[in-house]
Design a protein around this motif. Structure first.
Motif, PDB file in Angstrom:
ATOM      1  N   ALA A 388       0.848  -1.192   0.000  1.00 16.19           N
ATOM      2  CA  ALA A 388       0.000   0.000   0.000  1.00 16.19           C
ATOM      3  C   ALA A 388       0.883   1.242   0.000  1.00 16.19           C
ATOM      4  O   ALA A 388       1.580   1.514   0.990  1.00 16.19           O
ATOM      5  N   LEU A 389       0.879   1.998  -1.092  1.00 15.41           N
ATOM      6  CA  LEU A 389       1.697   3.208  -1.170  1.00 15.41           C
ATOM      7  C   LEU A 389       1.256   4.224  -0.121  1.00 15.41           C
ATOM      8  O   LEU A 389       2.081   4.823   0.568  1.00 15.41           O
ATOM      9  N   GLU A 390      -0.050   4.429  -0.007  1.00 11.61           N
ATOM     10  CA  GLU A 390      -0.642   5.296   1.010  1.00 11.61           C
ATOM     11  C   GLU A 390      -2.022   4.738   1.354  1.00 11.61           C
ATOM     12  O   GLU A 390      -2.728   4.237   0.468  1.00 11.61           O
ATOM     13  N   PRO A 391      -2.435   4.824   2.621  1.00 13.43           N
ATOM     14  CA  PRO A 391      -3.774   4.313   2.971  1.00 13.43           C
ATOM     15  C   PRO A 391      -4.878   4.955   2.146  1.00 13.43           C
ATOM     16  O   PRO A 391      -5.823   4.269   1.723  1.00 13.43           O
ATOM     17  N   TRP A 392      -4.788   6.261   1.892  1.00 12.56           N
ATOM     18  CA  TRP A 392      -5.856   6.953   1.174  1.00 12.56           C
ATOM     19  C   TRP A 392      -5.942   6.554  -0.291  1.00 12.56           C
ATOM     20  O   TRP A 392      -6.973   6.773  -0.945  1.00 12.56           O
ATOM     21  N   LEU A 393      -4.865   5.969  -0.832  1.00 11.41           N
ATOM     22  CA  LEU A 393      -4.913   5.487  -2.217  1.00 11.41           C
ATOM     23  C   LEU A 393      -5.686   4.176  -2.309  1.00 11.41           C
ATOM     24  O   LEU A 393      -6.246   3.855  -3.364  1.00 11.41           O
ATOM     25  N   ILE A 394      -5.733   3.428  -1.206  1.00  9.09           N
ATOM     26  CA  ILE A 394      -6.478   2.167  -1.155  1.00  9.09           C
ATOM     27  C   ILE A 394      -7.906   2.408  -0.674  1.00  9.09           C
ATOM     28  O   ILE A 394      -8.871   1.918  -1.264  1.00  9.09           O
ATOM     29  N   MET A 395      -8.019   3.168   0.413  1.00  6.45           N
ATOM     30  CA  MET A 395      -9.322   3.453   1.010  1.00  6.45           C
ATOM     31  C   MET A 395      -9.782   4.825   0.522  1.00  6.45           C
ATOM     32  O   MET A 395      -9.327   5.864   1.015  1.00  6.45           O
ATOM     33  N   HIS A 396     -10.664   4.825  -0.454  1.00 11.03           N
ATOM     34  CA  HIS A 396     -10.953   6.036  -1.224  1.00 11.03           C
ATOM     35  C   HIS A 396     -11.793   7.064  -0.484  1.00 11.03           C
ATOM     36  O   HIS A 396     -12.037   8.147  -1.007  1.00 11.03           O
ATOM     37  N   HIS A 397     -12.227   6.731   0.739  1.00 16.06           N
ATOM     38  CA  HIS A 397     -12.993   7.700   1.532  1.00 16.06           C
ATOM     39  C   HIS A 397     -12.089   8.578   2.394  1.00 16.06           C
ATOM     40  O   HIS A 397     -12.557   9.560   2.967  1.00 16.06           O
ATOM     41  N   GLN A 398     -10.817   8.232   2.496  1.00 19.63           N
ATOM     42  CA  GLN A 398      -9.925   8.970   3.384  1.00 19.63           C
ATOM     43  C   GLN A 398      -9.409  10.248   2.720  1.00 19.63           C
ATOM     44  O   GLN A 398      -9.131  10.260   1.516  1.00 19.63           O
ATOM     45  N   PRO A 399      -9.252  11.328   3.488  1.00 21.13           N
ATOM     46  CA  PRO A 399      -8.742  12.584   2.915  1.00 21.13           C
ATOM     47  C   PRO A 399      -7.332  12.413   2.349  1.00 21.13           C
ATOM     48  O   PRO A 399      -6.508  11.687   2.914  1.00 21.13           O
ATOM     49  N   ILE A 400      -7.095  13.085   1.240  1.00 23.78           N
ATOM     50  CA  ILE A 400      -5.747  13.113   0.668  1.00 23.78           C
ATOM     51  C   ILE A 400      -4.986  14.235   1.362  1.00 23.78           C
ATOM     52  O   ILE A 400      -5.388  15.395   1.288  1.00 23.78           O
ATOM     53  N   PRO A 401      -3.911  13.916   2.071  1.00 27.30           N
ATOM     54  CA  PRO A 401      -3.181  14.985   2.772  1.00 27.30           C
ATOM     55  C   PRO A 401      -2.561  15.967   1.785  1.00 27.30           C
ATOM     56  O   PRO A 401      -2.203  15.607   0.665  1.00 27.30           O
ATOM     57  N   GLN A 402      -2.494  17.196   2.200  1.00 27.25           N
ATOM     58  CA  GLN A 402      -1.856  18.195   1.361  1.00 27.25           C
ATOM     59  C   GLN A 402      -0.382  17.858   1.198  1.00 27.25           C
ATOM     60  O   GLN A 402       0.276  17.380   2.122  1.00 27.25           O
ATOM     61  N   GLY A 403       0.140  18.122   0.036  1.00 24.72           N
ATOM     62  CA  GLY A 403       1.532  17.812  -0.242  1.00 24.72           C
ATOM     63  C   GLY A 403       1.894  18.255  -1.645  1.00 24.72           C
ATOM     64  O   GLY A 403       1.111  18.940  -2.334  1.00 24.72           O
ATOM     65  N   LEU A 419      -5.594  20.300  -8.402  1.00 22.07           N
ATOM     66  CA  LEU A 419      -6.025  21.535  -7.739  1.00 22.07           C
ATOM     67  C   LEU A 419      -7.078  21.278  -6.660  1.00 22.07           C
ATOM     68  O   LEU A 419      -7.276  22.109  -5.771  1.00 22.07           O
ATOM     69  N   LEU A 420      -7.748  20.129  -6.725  1.00 21.46           N
ATOM     70  CA  LEU A 420      -8.792  19.807  -5.752  1.00 21.46           C
ATOM     71  C   LEU A 420      -8.233  19.247  -4.446  1.00 21.46           C
ATOM     72  O   LEU A 420      -8.968  19.105  -3.470  1.00 21.46           O
ATOM     73  N   VAL A 421      -6.954  18.923  -4.417  1.00 19.21           N
ATOM     74  CA  VAL A 421      -6.351  18.403  -3.192  1.00 19.21           C
ATOM     75  C   VAL A 421      -6.210  19.540  -2.183  1.00 19.21           C
ATOM     76  O   VAL A 421      -5.476  20.500  -2.415  1.00 19.21           O
ATOM     77  N   ASP A 422      -6.936  19.439  -1.064  1.00 15.80           N
ATOM     78  CA  ASP A 422      -6.913  20.510  -0.067  1.00 15.80           C
ATOM     79  C   ASP A 422      -6.755  19.994   1.357  1.00 15.80           C
ATOM     80  O   ASP A 422      -6.913  20.740   2.326  1.00 15.80           O
ATOM     81  N   GLY A 423      -6.456  18.704   1.498  1.00 12.75           N
ATOM     82  CA  GLY A 423      -6.282  18.141   2.826  1.00 12.75           C
ATOM     83  C   GLY A 423      -7.547  17.560   3.423  1.00 12.75           C
ATOM     84  O   GLY A 423      -7.496  16.865   4.438  1.00 12.75           O
ATOM     85  N   SER A 424      -8.696  17.837   2.798  1.00 12.95           N
ATOM     86  CA  SER A 424      -9.957  17.295   3.312  1.00 12.95           C
ATOM     87  C   SER A 424     -10.674  16.438   2.277  1.00 12.95           C
ATOM     88  O   SER A 424     -11.427  15.528   2.645  1.00 12.95           O
ATOM     89  N   ARG A 425     -10.455  16.714   1.001  1.00 12.06           N
ATOM     90  CA  ARG A 425     -11.115  15.907  -0.034  1.00 12.06           C
ATOM     91  C   ARG A 425     -10.452  14.533  -0.148  1.00 12.06           C
ATOM     92  O   ARG A 425      -9.243  14.387  -0.010  1.00 12.06           O
ATOM     93  N   SER A 426     -11.283  13.542  -0.437  1.00 15.82           N
ATOM     94  CA  SER A 426     -10.810  12.180  -0.675  1.00 15.82           C
ATOM     95  C   SER A 426     -10.860  11.888  -2.176  1.00 15.82           C
ATOM     96  O   SER A 426     -11.338  12.712  -2.966  1.00 15.82           O
ATOM     97  N   ILE A 427     -10.399  10.714  -2.545  1.00 14.19           N
ATOM     98  CA  ILE A 427     -10.529  10.289  -3.945  1.00 14.19           C
ATOM     99  C   ILE A 427     -12.002  10.241  -4.333  1.00 14.19           C
ATOM    100  O   ILE A 427     -12.379  10.671  -5.434  1.00 14.19           O
ATOM    101  N   ASN A 428     -12.854   9.744  -3.436  1.00  8.04           N
ATOM    102  CA  ASN A 428     -14.291   9.725  -3.720  1.00  8.04           C
ATOM    103  C   ASN A 428     -14.830  11.131  -3.949  1.00  8.04           C
ATOM    104  O   ASN A 428     -15.646  11.359  -4.855  1.00  8.04           O
ATOM    105  N   ASP A 429     -14.398  12.079  -3.132  1.00  9.21           N
ATOM    106  CA  ASP A 429     -14.863  13.467  -3.273  1.00  9.21           C
ATOM    107  C   ASP A 429     -14.445  14.048  -4.620  1.00  9.21           C
ATOM    108  O   ASP A 429     -15.235  14.718  -5.300  1.00  9.21           O
ATOM    109  N   ILE A 430     -13.197  13.805  -4.990  1.00  6.74           N
ATOM    110  CA  ILE A 430     -12.697  14.330  -6.265  1.00  6.74           C
ATOM    111  C   ILE A 430     -13.452  13.702  -7.431  1.00  6.74           C
ATOM    112  O   ILE A 430     -13.824  14.393  -8.397  1.00  6.74           O
ATOM    113  N   CYS A 431     -13.707  12.405  -7.352  1.00  6.99           N
ATOM    114  CA  CYS A 431     -14.460  11.731  -8.420  1.00  6.99           C
ATOM    115  C   CYS A 431     -15.863  12.331  -8.536  1.00  6.99           C
ATOM    116  O   CYS A 431     -16.385  12.502  -9.655  1.00  6.99           O
TER     117      CYS A 431
END
Length: 463
Positions: A388-403, A419-431
């Motif tokens: 697992a590269l990052e938990p949020w890449l596997i579990m799509h409900h988790q926020p993508i940390p800013q970076g 541009l949608l990565v803000d520390g609170s959005r997840s992969i599901n949110d972006i989709c």
């Protein structure tokens, strides 16, 4: 809605419009089942609220399913009537066919009457003929298992075993649950038994099938008996060919039904705010929910309060249409549970009879995996899982940390996603945000996951 249910204020405040997410303060009116924010009108199944994103259009699907079931049942009855009119039958054959005809007619009359009483008429829809929305009677045997095969006059250990497995896990929890959600509650027996034993503030028995919802409501809340016929297409030596059952309301001297709420809804658009329940139960559901277990874990995590518990009990018999990569093993699911932030508390494995009818020598035995997991009181460090590269890449409900997420490729879509990565959005949110702007045949989640996967791989390789 006029009913005998006593909805607590806390329950009403937790309800959200499944279409736009509005609560009472934003314009969702639970008493009228209407959302002023998005204009969606919802509906009730008798006095059972039904909260689907499509609102009253979902009722059209149920009406079409009812009409399809009526047509198929009438065809079957006509075939039986034709067979009974033949001259080349012995009395024994004629008796068997007559028993099946009687049970089939009882079922048709009962189901149509029950659904019409709850506001669902058999109305076909030509467009839905092309969509195959599913068989209304798919879980018909659950009515028999829950309320016919197990009674004071006919003891059947299947329901008792299911309750004991579940209670055994609940008794290990530090706190008694006060607000319970049962996903895929079916005909309602387990959710009702849990409610009676635990006496919580309220229990929500959620399902998307109108037949089992209406039957559970008729028995528990309306206190009305239901006549159901059972027959077997494959003759069993020494067993009856058919039997008409009378399903009786369960005992309720303490009026516990006032806080047991059947609810029509879809698990993927649950009409509740975050942190609404302290116990969520998924009985025989993790493998038949129609989606990715990872997404189900995300739904459960979101709706549990910090410190809340998830209890699952059932087999891993994933549906045929599900791709093989989503038919996870128990070891994989435990990894996903860990990556989501849950802490696995306990697990047991047992073999149990399934849908063992008194009219049949043949029955299934299933391996049942029961486990409980706790949502932490506060965010915790998620343990590493191999691959697992990052938990949020596997579990799509988790926020993508800013970076610093930069792609070697340049494309307006890539730029819009990053541009949608803000520390609170997840992969599901972006989709959810970019999906409406892409062609319908584009697999949105695959695009987003692949992009971030490539970026993380390049970063780990020092590219």
């Amino acid at each position: 809605m006029n009913n005998n249910k006593q909805y607590p204020e806390r329950f009403i405040e937790s309800i959200r419009c499944p279409n736009c997410g509005s609560g009472a303060k934003q314009g969702f009116q639970f008493n009228d089942l209407h959302c002023t924010q998005c204009g969606t009108n919802h509906f009730s199944l008798g006095d059972v609220p039904c909260l689907f994103p499509a609102g009253t259009h979902h009722k059209i699907i149920w009406q079409h399913q009812t009409a399809t079931m009526q047509y198929m049942a009438q065809q079957g009855l006509a075939a039986l009537h034709e067979s009974l009119s033949r001259y080349d039958l012995t009395s024994t054959t004629r008796q068997r066919l007559a028993q099946i005809q009687s049970a089939s007619q009882v079922n048709l009359n009962t189901i149509l009457s029950l659904l019409q009483k709850h506001g669902i008429d058999p109305i076909p829809d030509e467009q839905l003929n092309q969509m195959n929305p599913g068989d209304l009677s798919e879980y018909f045997d659950l009515l028999l298992r829950d309320w016919a095969w197990d009674s004071t006059s006919n003891a059947n250990p299947e329901n008792t075993a299911a309750l004991q497995r579940t209670l055994a896990e609940i008794q290990k929890l530090p706190n008694k649950p006060r607000r319970i959600l049962v996903l895929g509650a079916g005909a309602g027996r387990l959710s009702w038994d849990l409610h009676v034993h635990l006496k919580p503030e309220y229990t929500v028995a959620l399902d998307s099938n109108p037949l089992v919802l209406a039957a559970a409501n008729e028995l528990v809340h309306q206190r009305q008996s239901i006549a159901i016929g059972e027959f077997k297409n494959f003759p069993q030596i020494g067993f009856q060919h058919a039997q008409n059952w009378l399903l009786e309301p369960p005992l309720d001297v303490d009026n516990l039904r006032a806080t047991w709420f059947p609810l029509g809804a879809n698990v993927w658009q649950l009409p509740f705010e975050r942190d609404s329940f302290d116990l969520i139960v998924t009985p025989w559901f993790i493998d038949v929910n129609g989606g990715d277990v990872r997404d189900l874990i995300g739904v459960v995590y979101e709706k549990l309060i910090p410190g809340g518990h998830w209890l699952n009990s059932g087999p891993l018999l994933f549906t045929r249409h599900l791709p093989v990569q989503l038919k996870y093993s128990a070891a994989e699911i435990k990894e996903l549970i860990s990556l989501s932030g849950f802490a696995l508390v306990n697990e047991t494995i047992a073999n149990t009879d399934y849908l063992r009818s008194p009219l049949e020598a043949r029955f299934r035995q299933e391996q049942v995996w029961t486990f409980s997991a706790t949502k932490p009181q506060s965010p915790m460090t998620i343990p590493a899982v191999d691959g697992a590269l990052e938990p949020w890449l596997i579990m799509h409900h988790q926020p993508i940390p800013q970076g610093s997420y930069a792609s070697q490729d340049s494309h307006p879509l890539i730029d819009a996603i990053l541009l949608l990565v803000d520390g609170s959005r997840s992969i599901n949110d972006i989709c959810y945000e970019i999906g409406p702007h892409l062609p319908q045949d584009v697999p949105v989640k695959d695009v987003v996951v692949t992009l971030f996967g490539q970026i993380l791989s390049e970063q780990s390789n020092g590219v």
